[in-house]
Motif scaffolding. Sequence first.
Motif, PDB file in Angstrom:
ATOM      1  N   ARG A 258       0.559  -1.427   0.459  1.00  0.00           N
ATOM      2  CA  ARG A 258      -0.399   0.001   0.062  1.00  0.00           C
ATOM      3  C   ARG A 258       1.110   1.510   0.287  1.00  0.00           C
ATOM      4  O   ARG A 258       0.287   2.491  -0.933  1.00  0.00           O
ATOM      5  CB  ARG A 258      -0.657  -0.091   1.164  1.00  0.00           C
ATOM      6  CG  ARG A 258      -2.057  -1.303   1.466  1.00  0.00           C
ATOM      7  CD  ARG A 258      -2.888  -1.122   2.289  1.00  0.00           C
ATOM      8  NE  ARG A 258      -3.927   0.146   2.249  1.00  0.00           N
ATOM      9  CZ  ARG A 258      -4.540   1.210   3.359  1.00  0.00           C
ATOM     10  NH1 ARG A 258      -4.797   0.639   4.148  1.00  0.00           N
ATOM     11  NH2 ARG A 258      -4.861   2.397   2.859  1.00  0.00           N
ATOM     12  N   GLN A 259       2.150   1.214   0.690  1.00  0.00           N
ATOM     13  CA  GLN A 259       2.909   2.076   0.763  1.00  0.00           C
ATOM     14  C   GLN A 259       3.212   2.480  -1.140  1.00  0.00           C
ATOM     15  O   GLN A 259       3.757   3.762  -1.015  1.00  0.00           O
ATOM     16  CB  GLN A 259       4.040   1.925   1.741  1.00  0.00           C
ATOM     17  CG  GLN A 259       4.674   3.229   1.913  1.00  0.00           C
ATOM     18  CD  GLN A 259       6.226   2.914   3.130  1.00  0.00           C
ATOM     19  OE1 GLN A 259       6.347   1.981   2.638  1.00  0.00           O
ATOM     20  NE2 GLN A 259       6.426   4.033   3.831  1.00  0.00           N
ATOM     21  N   ILE A 260       3.907   1.951  -0.790  1.00  0.00           N
ATOM     22  CA  ILE A 260       4.143   2.116  -2.296  1.00  0.00           C
ATOM     23  C   ILE A 260       3.103   2.006  -3.601  1.00  0.00           C
ATOM     24  O   ILE A 260       3.638   3.264  -4.474  1.00  0.00           O
ATOM     25  CB  ILE A 260       4.878  -0.222  -3.179  1.00  0.00           C
ATOM     26  CG1 ILE A 260       6.050  -0.038  -2.806  1.00  0.00           C
ATOM     27  CG2 ILE A 260       5.308   0.447  -4.508  1.00  0.00           C
ATOM     28  CD1 ILE A 260       6.434  -0.911  -2.798  1.00  0.00           C
ATOM     29  N   LEU A 261       1.998   2.076  -3.470  1.00  0.00           N
ATOM     30  CA  LEU A 261       0.581   2.496  -4.003  1.00  0.00           C
ATOM     31  C   LEU A 261       0.745   3.558  -3.965  1.00  0.00           C
ATOM     32  O   LEU A 261       0.305   3.967  -5.228  1.00  0.00           O
ATOM     33  CB  LEU A 261      -0.087   1.084  -3.979  1.00  0.00           C
ATOM     34  CG  LEU A 261      -0.083   0.053  -4.637  1.00  0.00           C
ATOM     35  CD1 LEU A 261      -1.309  -0.811  -4.279  1.00  0.00           C
ATOM     36  CD2 LEU A 261      -0.132  -0.262  -5.910  1.00  0.00           C
ATOM     37  N   GLY A 262       1.286   4.000  -3.587  1.00  0.00           N
ATOM     38  CA  GLY A 262       0.815   5.955  -2.817  1.00  0.00           C
ATOM     39  C   GLY A 262       1.671   6.430  -4.288  1.00  0.00           C
ATOM     40  O   GLY A 262       1.281   7.877  -4.772  1.00  0.00           O
ATOM     41  N   SER A 263       2.788   5.637  -4.406  1.00  0.00           N
ATOM     42  CA  SER A 263       3.688   7.015  -5.338  1.00  0.00           C
ATOM     43  C   SER A 263       3.778   6.420  -6.671  1.00  0.00           C
ATOM     44  O   SER A 263       4.057   6.359  -7.628  1.00  0.00           O
ATOM     45  CB  SER A 263       5.229   6.617  -4.678  1.00  0.00           C
ATOM     46  OG  SER A 263       5.214   7.090  -4.067  1.00  0.00           O
ATOM     47  N   LEU A 264       3.135   4.713  -6.682  1.00  0.00           N
ATOM     48  CA  LEU A 264       2.745   3.839  -8.258  1.00  0.00           C
ATOM     49  C   LEU A 264       1.036   3.492  -8.274  1.00  0.00           C
ATOM     50  O   LEU A 264       1.795   2.191  -8.224  1.00  0.00           O
ATOM     51  CB  LEU A 264       4.183   3.168  -8.582  1.00  0.00           C
ATOM     52  CG  LEU A 264       6.000   3.470  -8.617  1.00  0.00           C
ATOM     53  CD1 LEU A 264       6.810   2.566  -8.007  1.00  0.00           C
ATOM     54  CD2 LEU A 264       5.799   4.988  -9.545  1.00  0.00           C
ATOM     55  N   PRO A 265       0.403   4.172  -8.258  1.00  0.00           N
ATOM     56  CA  PRO A 265      -0.766   3.634  -8.741  1.00  0.00           C
ATOM     57  C   PRO A 265      -0.589   2.832  -9.721  1.00  0.00           C
ATOM     58  O   PRO A 265       0.080   2.826 -10.749  1.00  0.00           O
ATOM     59  CB  PRO A 265      -1.566   4.865  -8.959  1.00  0.00           C
ATOM     60  CG  PRO A 265      -0.877   5.986  -8.429  1.00  0.00           C
ATOM     61  CD  PRO A 265       0.447   6.061  -8.322  1.00  0.00           C
ATOM     62  N   VAL A 510       8.898   9.163  -3.294  1.00  0.00           N
ATOM     63  CA  VAL A 510       9.183   7.877  -3.015  1.00  0.00           C
ATOM     64  C   VAL A 510      10.094   8.159  -2.191  1.00  0.00           C
ATOM     65  O   VAL A 510      10.006   8.376  -0.694  1.00  0.00           O
ATOM     66  CB  VAL A 510      10.592   7.281  -4.032  1.00  0.00           C
ATOM     67  CG1 VAL A 510      10.700   5.411  -3.007  1.00  0.00           C
ATOM     68  CG2 VAL A 510       9.285   6.271  -5.196  1.00  0.00           C
ATOM     69  N   ASN A 511      10.806   9.428  -2.410  1.00  0.00           N
ATOM     70  CA  ASN A 511      11.581  10.811  -1.242  1.00  0.00           C
ATOM     71  C   ASN A 511      11.094  10.373   0.271  1.00  0.00           C
ATOM     72  O   ASN A 511      11.515  10.298   1.375  1.00  0.00           O
ATOM     73  CB  ASN A 511      12.283  11.444  -1.611  1.00  0.00           C
ATOM     74  CG  ASN A 511      13.691  10.747  -2.675  1.00  0.00           C
ATOM     75  OD1 ASN A 511      13.877   9.591  -3.080  1.00  0.00           O
ATOM     76  ND2 ASN A 511      13.968  11.436  -3.665  1.00  0.00           N
ATOM     77  N   THR A 512       9.534  10.619   0.008  1.00  0.00           N
ATOM     78  CA  THR A 512       8.375  10.757   1.147  1.00  0.00           C
ATOM     79  C   THR A 512       8.678   9.529   2.128  1.00  0.00           C
ATOM     80  O   THR A 512       8.293  10.540   3.187  1.00  0.00           O
ATOM     81  CB  THR A 512       7.211  11.399   0.454  1.00  0.00           C
ATOM     82  OG1 THR A 512       6.634  10.791  -0.145  1.00  0.00           O
ATOM     83  CG2 THR A 512       7.750  12.861   0.206  1.00  0.00           C
ATOM     84  N   TRP A 513       8.567   9.046   1.872  1.00  0.00           N
ATOM     85  CA  TRP A 513       8.436   7.450   2.154  1.00  0.00           C
ATOM     86  C   TRP A 513      10.050   6.452   2.302  1.00  0.00           C
ATOM     87  O   TRP A 513       9.788   5.694   3.287  1.00  0.00           O
ATOM     88  CB  TRP A 513       7.121   6.881   2.516  1.00  0.00           C
ATOM     89  CG  TRP A 513       7.352   6.371   1.194  1.00  0.00           C
ATOM     90  CD1 TRP A 513       6.303   7.191  -0.285  1.00  0.00           C
ATOM     91  CD2 TRP A 513       7.529   5.335   0.626  1.00  0.00           C
ATOM     92  NE1 TRP A 513       6.573   6.336  -1.408  1.00  0.00           N
ATOM     93  CE2 TRP A 513       6.865   5.074  -1.073  1.00  0.00           C
ATOM     94  CE3 TRP A 513       8.393   3.771   0.268  1.00  0.00           C
ATOM     95  CZ2 TRP A 513       7.575   4.535  -1.668  1.00  0.00           C
ATOM     96  CZ3 TRP A 513       8.583   2.820   0.123  1.00  0.00           C
ATOM     97  CH2 TRP A 513       7.509   3.250  -1.347  1.00  0.00           C
ATOM     98  N   ALA A 514      11.055   7.043   1.862  1.00  0.00           N
ATOM     99  CA  ALA A 514      11.891   6.017   1.670  1.00  0.00           C
ATOM    100  C   ALA A 514      12.188   5.643   2.950  1.00  0.00           C
ATOM    101  O   ALA A 514      12.709   4.210   3.664  1.00  0.00           O
ATOM    102  CB  ALA A 514      13.213   6.436   0.816  1.00  0.00           C
ATOM    103  N   SER A 515      12.886   6.385   4.538  1.00  0.00           N
ATOM    104  CA  SER A 515      13.768   6.421   4.767  1.00  0.00           C
ATOM    105  C   SER A 515      12.588   4.969   6.396  1.00  0.00           C
ATOM    106  O   SER A 515      12.674   4.879   7.161  1.00  0.00           O
ATOM    107  CB  SER A 515      13.474   7.896   5.859  1.00  0.00           C
ATOM    108  OG  SER A 515      12.786   7.952   6.461  1.00  0.00           O
ATOM    109  N   GLU A 516      11.146   5.317   6.017  1.00  0.00           N
ATOM    110  CA  GLU A 516      10.227   5.020   6.901  1.00  0.00           C
ATOM    111  C   GLU A 516      10.382   2.668   6.282  1.00  0.00           C
ATOM    112  O   GLU A 516       9.456   2.431   7.016  1.00  0.00           O
ATOM    113  CB  GLU A 516       9.050   5.689   6.770  1.00  0.00           C
ATOM    114  CG  GLU A 516       8.989   7.214   7.667  1.00  0.00           C
ATOM    115  CD  GLU A 516       7.711   7.691   6.832  1.00  0.00           C
ATOM    116  OE1 GLU A 516       6.324   7.237   6.088  1.00  0.00           O
ATOM    117  OE2 GLU A 516       7.461   8.515   7.375  1.00  0.00           O
TER     118      GLU A 516
END
Length: 697
Positions: A258-265, A510-516
């Motif tokens: 789900r986190q990835i889908l936020g950047s790559l629908p 992706v950078n907004t959540w990469a560290s998470e």
Amino acid sequence: MPYLGGEEALRELRRALANPHVQADRLRYRAAVLRVIRYMAQGADVSGLFPEMVKASAAADVVQKKLVSLMPGIQEYLQQPLLSGLRDKASYVRRAAVLGCAKMLKMQGDCEVDGALVNELYSLLRDQDPIVVVNCLRALEEILKKEGGVVINKPIAHHLLKRMADLDQWGQSEVLTFLLRYRPRSEEELFDILNLLDGYLKSSSPSVVMAATKLFLVLAREYPHVQADVLVRVKGPLLSACTSESRELCFTALCHVRQILGSLPGHFSSHYKKFFCSYSEPHYIKCQKMEVLCELVNDENVQQVLEELKGYCTDVSVELAQGAIFAIGNIARTYTEECVGILTELLGLQQEHITSAVVQAFRDLVWLCPQCTDAVCRALPGCEDAIQDSEGKQALIWLLGTHGEKVPNAPYVLEDFVENVKSEMFPAVKMELLTALVRLFLSRPAECQDMLGRLLYYCIEEEMDMAVRDRGLFYYRLLQSGVEEVKRVLCSPKSDPSLGLLEDQTERPVNTWASEFNTLAPVYGRERWALVAAHQPAEPSYACSPCTDTGNRDTESLISEGNKEVLKVHPDTGSLTLIPDVYLTAEQFEKTWLSLDMSCHLSLPWCGTVHPDTIQTALHVVHIQTIAMSKAGVQPWKAYLSARDDTGCLFLTELLLEAADSEMQVSVKQSEAKPEALQTFISALRTVMGTVAGLES
């Protein structure tokens, strides 16, 4: 009795402590330990009994444990054997000795860390045994926790990269996590590291794949095409984890999907069947899969996804069935006609929980998609007989009040609610009924006038709930002011399609959540995890854009940075490193505060009461120290804070919360004019206070 401290006395005590019959008798065992403590207090040398006393500490008797803890000088007996163990020829001994060092220093509490021991552990990072290397990293992380953890410089980073192939899966995932702290010196070095780690994206271990993926995403922060390529390559391992027999692994993988889908629908759209629910799966995994399905719907698979969700709507689990209905309601924002047809069909089942969920989905849908209002209104008659829960009643009443002119029997359905208002258990339903009936009165006054009068009389004269009574009085006085005034107040728009655009999350970089990634943030959710992390030690930041090498770094010692007072993992001009445990006295603060000009003043939103302990703990996590702070309940509430960065710049802060204000006033003074550092400090302060404000509200 042998003389005090003699060999015979020690032998007798050793025999008593080692006697299994004594150990089996709690009181006798405690008495033997007490004799040792008594001899020690009288000056006898009982160091020879140390092994037996360590064994005695493993007993379940709390009193005995405390007696053993009284034996002084335990550190002096531990340090030499541990140092010898670090140099032992047997790798198994070295492994245990490394972990023993961390345990020993933890037992010392707040004592100063032995620099020689730290250097010894840093040197063991070159040990031939891979487990010793990983144990050293974990031990140094624990020992240097207050300084920010183990330092990963260029020689250490490249050495660990060379040893990766020798490590087991646990060791590889640990080393990949520590490598996040290293900042490549150039673009060439960055891609050399990525090439070395490329194979770990295909590892059979999910933990290694996730750790390697995070390292790629963080290091390639300035290369979005590399990040996208990495996410394509880990699609297979993530899909395998989503179908794993391990429920914990499956749930975690779904959260990361789900986190990835936020950047790559649509990233997993071609594999949508992988997210169909299995009968044996627990509820929380099924709910996650339904959330993913909602994000994967497109023109090609919408029919298959809706048919699958429709099957879940009749599941024996009420919670799962309602979740599937809400999922169809979410898809209806894009594919309205198909979804409204399915939801209307479900109403024919006349099941209480199904009808309630469908009506709630209809309420949200007509607000965001007004074009489906007529179809929804045609489906409403007859729903009132099957709804018993509060949420369902509120949704139905709202629909009848807002769109009652399109529902022929709307006044008569609301009249049934009015007749039974005395037996209604939920105050929220009564308040919704008041609002709906006043609205419907404006469009159908002849049919609603009598029942509205009866409802207002009951709410004002007989109702015990003060919120309902106040709502009734409000509408009574509003009606006295005239119909036009009522229309001005209550006749707001019946729908707002723009809200659907606001709710649909735009593609996040992706950078907004990469560290998470590969943390608990995707599992808890960013907001909840922020609350949890606010009370935990701060993690070092991961700044990973490559920079040019300003000097010859090849000669760096493997342990050259092992004992730095302040840890700054990735220095750059836009970052700020606050030094921990730097305190000012109240007098020093006052003198400095008066001598400085105001650097910044801002207001932060605040609701509810102030809990000073929570604020102080959260500020301490980011190395902002409290000079003085008002007690809870004091008005106005004030706090004075100080912080110093690694360049010596001092930040002094005043927090002020007036009694009637909903905003906290923040004043900051800076000893040196550094706008970028000031902006970073304010951002950190704003984040902490915003997190605490959300926690306390």
